[in-house]
Enzyme design. Structure first.
Site, PDB file in Angstrom:
ATOM      1  N   TYR A 128      33.715  38.859  46.370  1.00 19.95           N
ATOM      2  CA  TYR A 128      34.217  40.197  46.023  1.00 19.95           C
ATOM      3  C   TYR A 128      34.025  41.240  47.131  1.00 19.95           C
ATOM      4  O   TYR A 128      34.469  42.374  46.963  1.00 19.95           O
ATOM      5  CB  TYR A 128      33.549  40.682  44.728  1.00 19.95           C
ATOM      6  N   HIS A 139      40.721  36.759  30.959  1.00 17.98           N
ATOM      7  CA  HIS A 139      40.888  35.363  30.551  1.00 17.98           C
ATOM      8  C   HIS A 139      40.582  35.126  29.075  1.00 17.98           C
ATOM      9  O   HIS A 139      40.621  33.993  28.610  1.00 17.98           O
ATOM     10  CB  HIS A 139      39.982  34.474  31.419  1.00 17.98           C
ATOM     11  N   ALA A 150      36.457  39.588  33.612  1.00 19.57           N
ATOM     12  CA  ALA A 150      36.388  38.377  32.776  1.00 19.57           C
ATOM     13  C   ALA A 150      37.231  38.491  31.500  1.00 19.57           C
ATOM     14  O   ALA A 150      37.719  37.476  30.983  1.00 19.57           O
ATOM     15  CB  ALA A 150      34.935  38.070  32.424  1.00 19.57           C
ATOM     16  N   HIS A 205      43.411  41.863  40.687  1.00 20.49           N
ATOM     17  CA  HIS A 205      42.185  41.083  40.844  1.00 20.49           C
ATOM     18  C   HIS A 205      41.803  41.093  42.307  1.00 20.49           C
ATOM     19  O   HIS A 205      42.677  40.924  43.181  1.00 20.49           O
ATOM     20  CB  HIS A 205      42.370  39.636  40.367  1.00 20.49           C
ATOM     21  N   LEU A 206      40.533  41.262  42.556  1.00 16.13           N
ATOM     22  CA  LEU A 206      40.053  41.265  43.942  1.00 16.13           C
ATOM     23  C   LEU A 206      40.234  39.882  44.555  1.00 16.13           C
ATOM     24  O   LEU A 206      40.676  39.746  45.695  1.00 16.13           O
ATOM     25  CB  LEU A 206      38.576  41.671  43.976  1.00 16.13           C
ATOM     26  N   SER A 207      39.874  38.868  43.788  1.00 16.36           N
ATOM     27  CA  SER A 207      39.962  37.495  44.286  1.00 16.36           C
ATOM     28  C   SER A 207      41.288  36.871  43.840  1.00 16.36           C
ATOM     29  O   SER A 207      41.938  37.377  42.916  1.00 16.36           O
ATOM     30  CB  SER A 207      38.790  36.666  43.735  1.00 16.36           C
ATOM     31  N   ARG A 230      40.666  29.651  42.123  1.00  8.39           N
ATOM     32  CA  ARG A 230      39.306  29.497  41.611  1.00  8.39           C
ATOM     33  C   ARG A 230      39.274  28.531  40.417  1.00  8.39           C
ATOM     34  O   ARG A 230      40.184  27.727  40.255  1.00  8.39           O
ATOM     35  CB  ARG A 230      38.741  30.889  41.286  1.00  8.39           C
ATOM     36  N   ARG A 238      39.988  30.553  35.108  1.00  8.67           N
ATOM     37  CA  ARG A 238      40.439  31.866  35.607  1.00  8.67           C
ATOM     38  C   ARG A 238      41.946  31.895  35.842  1.00  8.67           C
ATOM     39  O   ARG A 238      42.518  32.923  36.181  1.00  8.67           O
ATOM     40  CB  ARG A 238      39.733  32.223  36.913  1.00  8.67           C
ATOM     41  N   GLU A 282      48.409  44.641  36.964  1.00  6.70           N
ATOM     42  CA  GLU A 282      47.156  43.872  36.879  1.00  6.70           C
ATOM     43  C   GLU A 282      46.650  43.621  38.298  1.00  6.70           C
ATOM     44  O   GLU A 282      47.427  43.218  39.175  1.00  6.70           O
ATOM     45  CB  GLU A 282      47.463  42.550  36.172  1.00  6.70           C
ATOM     46  N   PRO A 341      34.216  44.387  32.952  1.00 10.00           N
ATOM     47  CA  PRO A 341      32.803  44.037  33.045  1.00 10.00           C
ATOM     48  C   PRO A 341      32.365  43.482  34.398  1.00 10.00           C
ATOM     49  O   PRO A 341      33.110  42.742  35.033  1.00 10.00           O
ATOM     50  CB  PRO A 341      32.623  42.966  31.958  1.00 10.00           C
ATOM     51  N   ASN A 342      31.190  43.899  34.778  1.00  9.38           N
ATOM     52  CA  ASN A 342      30.494  43.448  35.998  1.00  9.38           C
ATOM     53  C   ASN A 342      31.086  44.018  37.289  1.00  9.38           C
ATOM     54  O   ASN A 342      30.519  43.815  38.362  1.00  9.38           O
ATOM     55  CB  ASN A 342      30.431  41.909  36.078  1.00  9.38           C
ATOM     56  N   ASN A 371      41.988  46.048  36.320  1.00 11.31           N
ATOM     57  CA  ASN A 371      41.283  44.816  36.633  1.00 11.31           C
ATOM     58  C   ASN A 371      40.359  44.575  35.439  1.00 11.31           C
ATOM     59  O   ASN A 371      39.287  45.177  35.348  1.00 11.31           O
ATOM     60  CB  ASN A 371      40.488  44.933  37.930  1.00 11.31           C
ATOM     61  N   ARG A 381      27.400  41.942  43.834  1.00 14.28           N
ATOM     62  CA  ARG A 381      27.869  40.773  43.085  1.00 14.28           C
ATOM     63  C   ARG A 381      28.672  39.833  43.985  1.00 14.28           C
ATOM     64  O   ARG A 381      29.732  40.219  44.486  1.00 14.28           O
ATOM     65  CB  ARG A 381      28.770  41.275  41.955  1.00 14.28           C
ATOM     66  N   ASP A 410      46.990  43.357  23.444  1.00 15.22           N
ATOM     67  CA  ASP A 410      47.653  44.126  22.378  1.00 15.22           C
ATOM     68  C   ASP A 410      47.661  45.614  22.708  1.00 15.22           C
ATOM     69  O   ASP A 410      48.669  46.295  22.514  1.00 15.22           O
ATOM     70  CB  ASP A 410      46.958  43.887  21.033  1.00 15.22           C
TER      71      ASP A 410
HETATM   72  C1  DQA Z   1      38.186  39.331  38.858  1.00 16.78           C
HETATM   73  C2  DQA Z   1      38.379  37.828  38.604  1.00 16.78           C
HETATM   74  C3  DQA Z   1      37.801  37.439  37.250  1.00 16.78           C
HETATM   75  O1  DQA Z   1      37.993  36.034  37.039  1.00 16.78           O
HETATM   76  C4  DQA Z   1      36.314  37.713  37.210  1.00 16.78           C
HETATM   77  O2  DQA Z   1      35.794  37.416  35.938  1.00 16.78           O
HETATM   78  C5  DQA Z   1      35.993  39.103  37.613  1.00 16.78           C
HETATM   79  C6  DQA Z   1      36.721  39.729  38.714  1.00 16.78           C
HETATM   80  C7  DQA Z   1      38.634  39.729  40.281  1.00 16.78           C
HETATM   81  O3  DQA Z   1      38.770  40.935  40.497  1.00 16.78           O
HETATM   82  O4  DQA Z   1      38.811  38.884  41.140  1.00 16.78           O
HETATM   83  O5  DQA Z   1      35.051  39.705  37.097  1.00 16.78           O
HETATM   84  O6  DQA Z   1      38.983  40.044  37.941  1.00 16.78           O
END
Ligand code: DQA
Length: 151
Positions: free
Chosen positions: A24, A81, A78, A101-103, A108, A112, A99, A11-12, A75, A19, A88
């Site tokens: 990001y 978490h 959200a 994550h950009l950040s 953070r 997270r 896995e 999501p997002n 990725n 964003r 599952d």
């Molecule tokens: C994220 C980190 C997550 O905590 C956040 O909710 C995201 C992006 C990242 O790529 O850094 O939407 O997965």
């Protein structure tokens, strides 16, 4: 045959570019997907990139990946978490999961710091921005080569 890698974004992440660019970056997801697909081709792999804001859709894609894709790069944004359902589904997948994550989620907010996804992952790449997806493909390539070397 080229290894097939399903690259999932949660999501997002469709809003990348607009964003929180200070966290990001300014690249759009379309640009990141194109770079990931090119990196995969350079490694002799095929990457298929998909994004959804819906947890259930991600779960269904992971279920459907069984028997077709060789690996999943995810990725979960959200849902990382919060989602036992994604954990599952990924546990059911027979290939390696990486896995991304950009950040750097550990730098953070405390909420997270916990990832449900990590329980099903070979490893996690966090904090390197969009290059993280390419690093995930490199990790898979190394993994597959190491196994080929084993007699
Ligand atoms: C994220 C980190 C997550 O905590 C956040 O909710 C995201 C992006 C990242 O790529 O850094 O939407 O997965």
């Amino acid at each position: 045959m080229a290894k097939r890698v399903l690259v999932l974004n949660g999501p997002n992440l469709n809003m990348l570019g607009q964003r929180q660019p200070e966290i990001y970056g300014r690249k759009t997801l379309a640009e990141i997907d194109a770079a990931t697909e090119a990196a995969a081709a350079g490694l002799g792999m095929e990457a298929i990139c998909r994004q959804s804001n819906c947890e259930g859709k991600l779960v269904t894609w992971i279920q459907e990946a069984r028997g077709y894709f060789d690996a999943i790069v995810i990725n979960a944004a959200a849902y990382t978490h919060t989602s036992v359902a994604l954990l599952d589904a990924l546990t059911l997948f027979e290939g390696p999961v990486v896995e991304v994550h950009l950040s750097n989620i550990h730098k953070r907010e405390p909420f997270r710091h916990r990832s449900y996804i990590s329980g099903a992952a070979l490893g996690m790449i966090a904090g390197f921005g969009p290059v993280g997806y390419r690093l995930a493909l490199l990790a898979l390539d190394e993994q597959w080569r190491a196994h080929e070397d084993t007699p």
